[in-house]
Design a protein around this motif. Structure first.
Motif, PDB file in Angstrom:
ATOM      1  N   HIS A   7      46.037   8.065  61.951  1.00  0.00           N
ATOM      2  CA  HIS A   7      45.046   7.006  61.761  1.00  0.00           C
ATOM      3  C   HIS A   7      45.693   5.778  61.117  1.00  0.00           C
ATOM      4  O   HIS A   7      45.290   4.642  61.398  1.00  0.00           O
ATOM      5  N   LYS A   8      46.695   6.004  60.279  1.00  0.00           N
ATOM      6  CA  LYS A   8      47.393   4.884  59.652  1.00  0.00           C
ATOM      7  C   LYS A   8      48.089   4.036  60.711  1.00  0.00           C
ATOM      8  O   LYS A   8      48.026   2.803  60.668  1.00  0.00           O
ATOM      9  N   HIS A   9      48.775   4.686  61.670  1.00  0.00           N
ATOM     10  CA  HIS A   9      49.424   3.955  62.760  1.00  0.00           C
ATOM     11  C   HIS A   9      48.410   3.138  63.542  1.00  0.00           C
ATOM     12  O   HIS A   9      48.662   1.981  63.890  1.00  0.00           O
ATOM     13  N   LEU A  10      47.289   3.755  63.833  1.00  0.00           N
ATOM     14  CA  LEU A  10      46.278   3.068  64.636  1.00  0.00           C
ATOM     15  C   LEU A  10      45.656   1.896  63.883  1.00  0.00           C
ATOM     16  O   LEU A  10      45.373   0.851  64.476  1.00  0.00           O
ATOM     17  N   LYS A  11      45.463   2.046  62.574  1.00  0.00           N
ATOM     18  CA  LYS A  11      44.932   0.932  61.780  1.00  0.00           C
ATOM     19  C   LYS A  11      45.936  -0.213  61.715  1.00  0.00           C
ATOM     20  O   LYS A  11      45.572  -1.385  61.842  1.00  0.00           O
ATOM     21  N   GLU A  12      47.206   0.114  61.517  1.00  0.00           N
ATOM     22  CA  GLU A  12      48.237  -0.923  61.495  1.00  0.00           C
ATOM     23  C   GLU A  12      48.336  -1.623  62.843  1.00  0.00           C
ATOM     24  O   GLU A  12      48.494  -2.849  62.909  1.00  0.00           O
ATOM     25  N   PHE A  13      48.231  -0.850  63.919  1.00  0.00           N
ATOM     26  CA  PHE A  13      48.243  -1.414  65.265  1.00  0.00           C
ATOM     27  C   PHE A  13      47.062  -2.349  65.459  1.00  0.00           C
ATOM     28  O   PHE A  13      47.208  -3.449  66.007  1.00  0.00           O
ATOM     29  N   ALA A  14      45.885  -1.940  65.005  1.00  0.00           N
ATOM     30  CA  ALA A  14      44.684  -2.770  65.153  1.00  0.00           C
ATOM     31  C   ALA A  14      44.828  -4.070  64.371  1.00  0.00           C
ATOM     32  O   ALA A  14      44.468  -5.148  64.873  1.00  0.00           O
ATOM     33  N   LEU A  15      45.344  -3.990  63.160  1.00  0.00           N
ATOM     34  CA  LEU A  15      45.534  -5.204  62.366  1.00  0.00           C
ATOM     35  C   LEU A  15      46.577  -6.128  62.988  1.00  0.00           C
ATOM     36  O   LEU A  15      46.388  -7.350  63.029  1.00  0.00           O
TER      37      LEU A  15
END
Length: 131
Positions: A7-15
């Motif tokens: 989820h951390k990767h996906l949040k960083e990707f989204a940002l």
């Protein structure tokens, strides 16, 4: 080797995607061309950020596709850059040295059976004050 997507990767990707799409395509480029900001890229950017924080698992297929695209483009880009480096720098230098008759690597004489050169023995005092 498959990377575990958290989820951390996906949040960083989204940002990151939200920042680039909103900042570059929503603000900077339209402002330079027209003089104002574009609403559609900013809306896409905000939806990326919202999905990243609310339900990041929805972005997993987009993230995986983006990473595959990045790997393909990286492989192509590295081959282009290395080819330009070889044919633009190393080959011309080699041709100039060949025309001038310069040889940067020494060949052993007929008496030698190796390229090895004997190094000089240094005293222990050599390492007392290295700087």
């Amino acid at each position: 080797m498959e990377q575990v997507v958290t989820h951390k990767h996906l949040k960083e990707f989204a940002l990151l995607m939200g920042g680039v799409i909103g900042g570059l395509f929503g603000c900077v480029i339209p402002y330079l061309k027209v003089g104002n900001v574009a609403a559609v890229p900013i809306g896409i950017a905000l939806s990326f950020v919202a999905l990243g924080f609310l339900t990041p698992a929805v972005l997993k297929p987009v993230y995986q596709l983006w990473m595959k695209l990045g790997h393909v483009l990286g492989a192509i880009n590295s081959r282009i850059l290395l080819s330009l480096l070889f044919f633009g720098l190393f080959a011309p230098i080699s041709l100039v040295l060949k025309v001038l008759g310069k040889k940067l690597l020494s060949k052993p004489s007929l008496k030698q059976d190796s390229y090895k050169t004997v190094s000089t023995q240094r005293s222990a005092q050599h390492m007392e004050r290295p700087y």
